[in-house]
Each structure stands twice: as structure tokens, then as C-alpha cells.
Design a protein around this motif. Structure first.
Motif, mmCIF file in Angstrom:
data_model
loop_
_atom_site.group_PDB
_atom_site.id
_atom_site.type_symbol
_atom_site.label_atom_id
_atom_site.label_comp_id
_atom_site.label_asym_id
_atom_site.label_seq_id
_atom_site.Cartn_x
_atom_site.Cartn_y
_atom_site.Cartn_z
ATOM 1 N N PRO A 161 10.577 49.904 0.312
ATOM 2 C CA PRO A 161 11.599 50.122 -0.726
ATOM 3 C C PRO A 161 11.466 49.112 -1.859
ATOM 4 O O PRO A 161 11.330 47.908 -1.632
ATOM 5 N N GLY A 162 11.460 49.606 -3.086
ATOM 6 C CA GLY A 162 11.388 48.746 -4.252
ATOM 7 C C GLY A 162 10.006 48.223 -4.576
ATOM 8 O O GLY A 162 9.848 47.425 -5.510
ATOM 9 N N LYS A 163 9.001 48.662 -3.817
ATOM 10 C CA LYS A 163 7.641 48.178 -4.046
ATOM 11 C C LYS A 163 6.718 49.339 -4.381
ATOM 12 O O LYS A 163 7.017 50.492 -4.095
ATOM 13 N N GLU A 164 5.571 48.989 -4.967
ATOM 14 C CA GLU A 164 4.576 50.007 -5.286
ATOM 15 C C GLU A 164 3.844 50.448 -4.023
ATOM 16 O O GLU A 164 3.788 49.706 -3.029
ATOM 17 N N ARG A 165 3.296 51.656 -4.091
ATOM 18 C CA ARG A 165 2.491 52.142 -2.980
ATOM 19 C C ARG A 165 1.204 51.327 -2.909
ATOM 20 O O ARG A 165 0.511 51.159 -3.914
ATOM 21 N N GLU A 166 0.899 50.867 -1.699
ATOM 22 C CA GLU A 166 -0.196 49.918 -1.464
ATOM 23 C C GLU A 166 -1.289 50.576 -0.624
ATOM 24 O O GLU A 166 -0.996 51.177 0.417
ATOM 25 N N GLY A 167 -2.525 50.452 -1.067
ATOM 26 C CA GLY A 167 -3.653 50.939 -0.282
ATOM 27 C C GLY A 167 -3.980 49.992 0.850
ATOM 28 O O GLY A 167 -4.096 48.784 0.632
ATOM 29 N N TYR A 194 -14.808 56.747 4.341
ATOM 30 C CA TYR A 194 -15.600 57.755 3.675
ATOM 31 C C TYR A 194 -16.016 58.846 4.659
ATOM 32 O O TYR A 194 -15.905 58.678 5.875
ATOM 33 N N SER A 195 -16.547 59.933 4.103
ATOM 34 C CA SER A 195 -16.976 61.032 4.964
ATOM 35 C C SER A 195 -18.046 60.579 5.944
ATOM 36 O O SER A 195 -18.109 61.071 7.079
ATOM 37 N N GLY A 196 -18.851 59.613 5.550
ATOM 38 C CA GLY A 196 -19.916 59.120 6.423
ATOM 39 C C GLY A 196 -19.473 58.065 7.413
ATOM 40 O O GLY A 196 -20.258 57.648 8.275
ATOM 41 N N GLY A 197 -18.203 57.629 7.279
ATOM 42 C CA GLY A 197 -17.665 56.683 8.250
ATOM 43 C C GLY A 197 -17.517 55.255 7.765
ATOM 44 O O GLY A 197 -16.900 54.432 8.437
ATOM 45 N N ASN A 198 -18.079 54.933 6.589
ATOM 46 C CA ASN A 198 -17.873 53.573 6.076
ATOM 47 C C ASN A 198 -16.399 53.353 5.774
ATOM 48 O O ASN A 198 -15.693 54.277 5.369
ATOM 49 N N THR A 199 -15.965 52.113 5.941
ATOM 50 C CA THR A 199 -14.550 51.799 5.779
ATOM 51 C C THR A 199 -14.347 50.638 4.822
ATOM 52 O O THR A 199 -15.265 49.844 4.549
ATOM 53 N N ARG A 200 -13.118 50.571 4.321
ATOM 54 C CA ARG A 200 -12.711 49.426 3.525
ATOM 55 C C ARG A 200 -11.260 49.130 3.839
ATOM 56 O O ARG A 200 -10.462 50.046 4.040
ATOM 57 N N TYR A 201 -10.902 47.837 3.854
ATOM 58 C CA TYR A 201 -9.553 47.408 4.197
ATOM 59 C C TYR A 201 -8.988 46.477 3.137
ATOM 60 O O TYR A 201 -9.708 45.684 2.533
ATOM 61 N N ALA A 202 -7.686 46.550 2.970
ATOM 62 C CA ALA A 202 -6.992 45.563 2.170
ATOM 63 C C ALA A 202 -6.931 44.251 2.941
ATOM 64 O O ALA A 202 -6.870 44.252 4.183
ATOM 65 N N ASP A 203 -6.922 43.144 2.217
ATOM 66 C CA ASP A 203 -6.882 41.840 2.876
ATOM 67 C C ASP A 203 -5.644 41.689 3.754
ATOM 68 O O ASP A 203 -5.683 41.006 4.777
ATOM 69 N N SER A 204 -4.547 42.339 3.366
ATOM 70 C CA SER A 204 -3.277 42.181 4.093
ATOM 71 C C SER A 204 -3.329 42.755 5.509
ATOM 72 O O SER A 204 -2.507 42.380 6.353
ATOM 73 N N VAL A 205 -4.284 43.639 5.772
ATOM 74 C CA VAL A 205 -4.337 44.270 7.097
ATOM 75 C C VAL A 205 -5.678 44.074 7.791
ATOM 76 O O VAL A 205 -5.844 44.482 8.952
ATOM 77 N N LYS A 206 -6.623 43.461 7.118
ATOM 78 C CA LYS A 206 -7.955 43.281 7.699
ATOM 79 C C LYS A 206 -7.863 42.492 8.995
ATOM 80 O O LYS A 206 -7.178 41.462 9.068
ATOM 81 N N ASN A 221 -2.224 46.839 14.941
ATOM 82 C CA ASN A 221 -1.956 45.819 15.946
ATOM 83 C C ASN A 221 -1.323 44.594 15.307
ATOM 84 O O ASN A 221 -1.406 44.404 14.093
ATOM 85 N N ILE A 222 -0.742 43.756 16.122
ATOM 86 C CA ILE A 222 -0.102 42.507 15.669
ATOM 87 C C ILE A 222 0.802 42.807 14.478
ATOM 88 O O ILE A 222 0.709 42.183 13.414
ATOM 89 N N LEU A 223 1.688 43.767 14.664
ATOM 90 C CA LEU A 223 2.560 44.180 13.563
ATOM 91 C C LEU A 223 3.538 43.074 13.205
ATOM 92 O O LEU A 223 4.007 42.313 14.079
ATOM 93 N N LYS A 224 3.850 43.016 11.914
ATOM 94 C CA LYS A 224 4.753 42.003 11.378
ATOM 95 C C LYS A 224 5.934 42.689 10.690
ATOM 96 O O LYS A 224 5.791 43.834 10.238
ATOM 97 N N PRO A 225 7.052 42.013 10.559
ATOM 98 C CA PRO A 225 8.187 42.626 9.847
ATOM 99 C C PRO A 225 7.814 43.102 8.442
ATOM 100 O O PRO A 225 8.324 44.132 7.979
ATOM 101 N N GLU A 226 6.911 42.402 7.786
ATOM 102 C CA GLU A 226 6.513 42.805 6.434
ATOM 103 C C GLU A 226 5.647 44.062 6.418
ATOM 104 O O GLU A 226 5.329 44.583 5.339
ATOM 105 N N ASP A 227 5.275 44.576 7.593
ATOM 106 C CA ASP A 227 4.572 45.861 7.663
ATOM 107 C C ASP A 227 5.543 47.037 7.609
ATOM 108 O O ASP A 227 5.097 48.194 7.561
#
Length: 126
Positions: free
Chosen positions: A41-47, A52-64, A83-89
Motif C-alpha cells: 500500500p502506498g508504494k510502487e509496484r516492484e519487480g 526467461y523462456s530458456g530458464g535464465n533468471t534475474r532477481y532484485a537485490d531485496s529478495v536475492k 523463504n526467510i520472509l520478513k514483515p517488509e515482504d
């Protein structure tokens, strides 16, 4: 028509885990880039994570290191293991799809995805 349906959200205590699913239909799933996003609430949508279709991945630093994105092309389903969920999640979590092989520096940008699910709520208590 393209349809994305998220599930698996809920309430969990800090340190716990959840696995989100996104069932896809109406398009050639195995050829699409897929992503997970969240919006508090009150925040922008965060990636958060993209695959990718081939399986390569990328993560935001906040969840890596805590979140893992995966896809099952036989089941047309996208997953997010959290995993290791935090209130800020705490947020509404969305999956998204796009037919383009997005450059890696764009793949976590919400403006580059054409299709979205309705979201599933995740609440993490301390």
C-alpha cells in the motif's frame, strides 16, 4: 485470451516460507518471459524476479538469496518460492508475462510486461 491466475498467498510469521503459483493459459507459455512483482500500500509496484523462456533468471537485490523463481512449461505454471520472509515482504504479489525476450536490464521493469494476474496477498507478521 491470456489469463494469469496467482495462488498460494496467505499469512505467515517472520522467518517462514510460502510458495506462490501462477497458472497461465491462452498463450504459448514456454515462449514468454515471466516475472513476479509486488505492491505494498502506498508504494510502487516492484519487480522481484524474472525468468526467461530458456530458464535464465534475474532477481532484485531485496529478495536475492531468499526467493527462487521457477517455471514448469509442461504445466504452464510459474512459481515463486519465498523463504526467510520478513514483515517488509507484506504486499500483493502479481505474476506477469510478455512475449518479448526482454533485455536483462529491463526484465524487472513493470512497464515492460503486457499481461498481469489479479494478485495474491502475502502478509508476514513479526
Amino acid at each position: 485470451q491470456v489469463q494469469l491466475v496467482e495462488s498460494g498467498g496467505g499469512s505467515v510469521q517472520a522467518g517462514g516460507s510460502l510458495r506462490l503459483s501462477c497458472a497461465a493459459s491462452g498463450f504459448t507459455y514456454n515462449k514468454y518471459s515471466m516475472g513476479w512483482f509486488r505492491q505494498a500500500p502506498g508504494k510502487e509496484r516492484e519487480g522481484l524476479a524474472a525468468i526467461y523462456s530458456g530458464g535464465n533468471t534475474r532477481y532484485a537485490d531485496s529478495v536475492k538469496g531468499r526467493f527462487t523463481i521457477s517455471r514448469d512449461n509442461a504445466k504452464n505454471t510459474l512459481y515463486l518460492q519465498m523463504n526467510i520472509l520478513k514483515p517488509e515482504d507484506t504486499a500483493m504479489y502479481y505474476c506477469a508475462a510478455d512475449s518479448r525476450p526482454l533485455p536483462w536490464w529491463f526484465v524487472l521493469n513493470k512497464n515492460n510486461y503486457a499481461y498481469w494476474g489479479q494478485g495474491t496477498q502475502v502478509t508476514v507478521s513479526s
